[in-house]
Scaffold this motif. Structure first.
Motif, PDB file in Angstrom:
ATOM      1  N   ARG A  76       0.424  -3.481  -0.309  1.00  0.00           N
ATOM      2  CA  ARG A  76      -0.593  -2.797  -0.297  1.00  0.00           C
ATOM      3  C   ARG A  76      -0.004  -2.272   1.063  1.00  0.00           C
ATOM      4  NH1 ARG A  76      -6.916  -4.841  -0.217  1.00  0.00           N
ATOM      5  NH2 ARG A  76      -6.384  -4.137  -2.569  1.00  0.00           N
ATOM      6  N   LEU A  79       2.699   0.357   1.182  1.00  0.00           N
ATOM      7  CA  LEU A  79       1.816   1.328   0.711  1.00  0.00           C
ATOM      8  C   LEU A  79       2.269   2.131   1.764  1.00  0.00           C
ATOM      9  CD1 LEU A  79       0.854   0.778  -2.962  1.00  0.00           C
ATOM     10  CD2 LEU A  79       3.673   1.744  -2.598  1.00  0.00           C
ATOM     11  N   THR A 116       9.009   2.608  -1.323  1.00  0.00           N
ATOM     12  CA  THR A 116       7.531   3.490  -1.989  1.00  0.00           C
ATOM     13  C   THR A 116       8.023   2.722  -3.690  1.00  0.00           C
ATOM     14  OG1 THR A 116       8.014   5.061  -1.639  1.00  0.00           O
ATOM     15  CG2 THR A 116       5.822   4.266  -0.198  1.00  0.00           C
ATOM     16  N   GLY A 182      -3.254   2.630  -2.483  1.00  0.00           N
ATOM     17  CA  GLY A 182      -2.553   1.495  -1.465  1.00  0.00           C
ATOM     18  C   GLY A 182      -3.578   0.163  -1.645  1.00  0.00           C
TER      19      GLY A 182
END
Length: 438
Positions: A76, A79, A116, A182
């Motif tokens: 998380r 992202l 990513t 995310g």
């Protein structure tokens, strides 16, 4: 291997799919807009190859670092931070006027992509059961190909009507989809989510996993990278072939480029059904290399067309082969790589393939200064087919050894204390990406 032990979490799959589709559209919208801007401004093949190299180099150089980040840092966090950074860089790119500044910012933008890509790739098997991986993979491939399909087509229309600024501003907005994903995706990996120790009944210790210790996977990576490096000049030559040799508009350039990705969309679903019939990893790897050969054959055939419109059905078939290769590569990597190092494995795979594509970019830029685009398109197709023939030999040997050794030991299943429903992909190609790397 390690997948979720409960029911598949399809809401997370759809969020990841949407994020990939939107961000991929933005990626190729920007890449096509910048390519057209350089070509329209009179820049030669070296400038276009420089842009492609700048957008590829971070994926190669940073692969060891970004792969470990994907495995060790909360997905998380990665992202959200990477998505915000990419949006800011693309906003600056929209107001850049000098080619050198465009190339430099494109390189910075690729740094975020280097982060990513392995994060999203490694998350997908954590969301689904093994039986659902081909479908989840096809959804991810579909999202990527839809983004690639829409991006160049939009670029052709928007650049012709509004210039390059509007497409780049839209690209900046597209990266916010990564931020939203995310924040909303419940499945997470990295951070404090440390997998359990290896089971005593033959699991693979993640800390000891190395690509070179898996001969079949190593031969697959070398095979894909070798073919991509051989045919990669097409990525630089294509815009000059369509725009100058075939005298087509920017809109036609976008439509021709989009035909490949439309084929890849269809191919990902067609061949997702075939994955279940290929129970041996060697057969899966061999079929993937054969599909890459089909891609190269379509490139060779396209060199003979008199008009750009005739490239569309040829590119469509090539894209179908490419979509199948991407799905096969995804499933192969997920089968053979322990979950705890899947981000590193994916980054290594992409780094090898993109590194090979850089050879093609450089060759295309140099050769365009010496030869016309049409013979270079033909040469790229021939070189790719030759690479398939040569690299099929070591891949076949590795497949026979793998078959003789029996089914490879699988990585242990792990539990994620922070995500009780989901215990803990590597996809081929990007890209990354029409012929991987495009």
């Amino acid at each position: 291997m390690s997948f979720t032990t409960a029911s598949s979490r399809w809401s997370d799959v759809w969020l990841a799919t949407a994020a990939r589709g939107i961000s991929s559209c933005g990626d190729f919208l920007a890449a096509s807009a910048l390519t057209l801007a350089l070509q329209s401004a009179g820049a030669g093949g070296l400038a276009v190859s420089g842009l492609l190299l700048a957008a590829t180099l971070p994926l190669v150089v940073l692969a060891p670092l970004t792969g470990r980040l994907a495995d060790r840092v909360d997905s998380r966090t990665l992202l959200v931070i990477a998505g915000l950074a990419q949006a800011g860089i693309c906003l600056a790119l929209a107001y850049a006027e000098r080619p050198a500044m465009m190339i430099a910012l494109a390189g910075l933008l690729a740094v975020g992509l280097a982060v990513t890509q392995p994060v999203l790739a490694a998350l997908v098997p954590a969301m689904v059961r093994p039986a659902d991986l081909p479908r989840a993979s096809a959804l991810q491939q579909s999202a990527g190909t839809l983004g690639v399909l829409a991006g160049p087509a939009l670029a052709g229309v928007l650049v012709g009507g509004f210039g390059t600024r509007l497409p780049l501003l839209l690209d900046a907005a597209s990266y916010l989809a990564l931020v939203a994903a995310g924040l909303l995706i419940r499945t997470r990996r990295g951070g404090r989510r440390v997998p359990e120790k290896v089971l005593a009944d033959g699991g693979i210790e993640p800390r000891t996993w190395r690509l070179r210790r898996d001969p079949l996977l190593l031969a697959t990576v070398i095979g894909v990278a070798g073919v991509v490096g051989s045919v990669g000049a097409i990525n630089v030559v294509e815009v000059f072939f369509i725009r100058e040799t075939l005298h087509s508009s920017t809109t036609m350039y976008g439509l021709v480029t989009g035909a490949w990705t439309l084929g890849a969309l269809a191919g990902s679903w067609i061949f997702a059904r075939a994955v279940g019939r290929l129970h041996r990893d060697g057969a899966l790897a061999g079929a993937g290399l054969a599909l890459l050969g089909g891609c190269c054959l379509m490139v060779l055939i396209s060199a003979a067309v008199p008009t750009a419109l005739l490239i569309v059905p040829i590119w469509l078939v090539g894209g179908i082969f490419n979509g199948g290769n991407n799905v096969f590569g995804t499933v192969l990597m997920a089968r053979r790589v322990p979950e705890a190092v899947r981000g590193r494995a994916f980054a290594s795979y992409v780094g090898a393939v993109q590194g090979a594509s850089m050879v093609g970019y450089l060759a295309g830029g140099v050769l365009l200064e010496l030869l016309d685009p049409r013979p270079l398109v033909a040469a790229a197709g021939v070189a790719g087919l030759a690479a398939v023939g040569v690299l099929a030999v070591p891949l076949s040997r590795a497949a026979r050894r793998d078959r003789a050794a029996g089914t490879p030991r699988q990585a242990p299943r792990t539990a994620d204390p922070a995500e009780p429903v989901a215990a803990p992909k590597v996809e081929a190609g990007t890209a990354v990406t029409p012929v991987p790397g495009r």
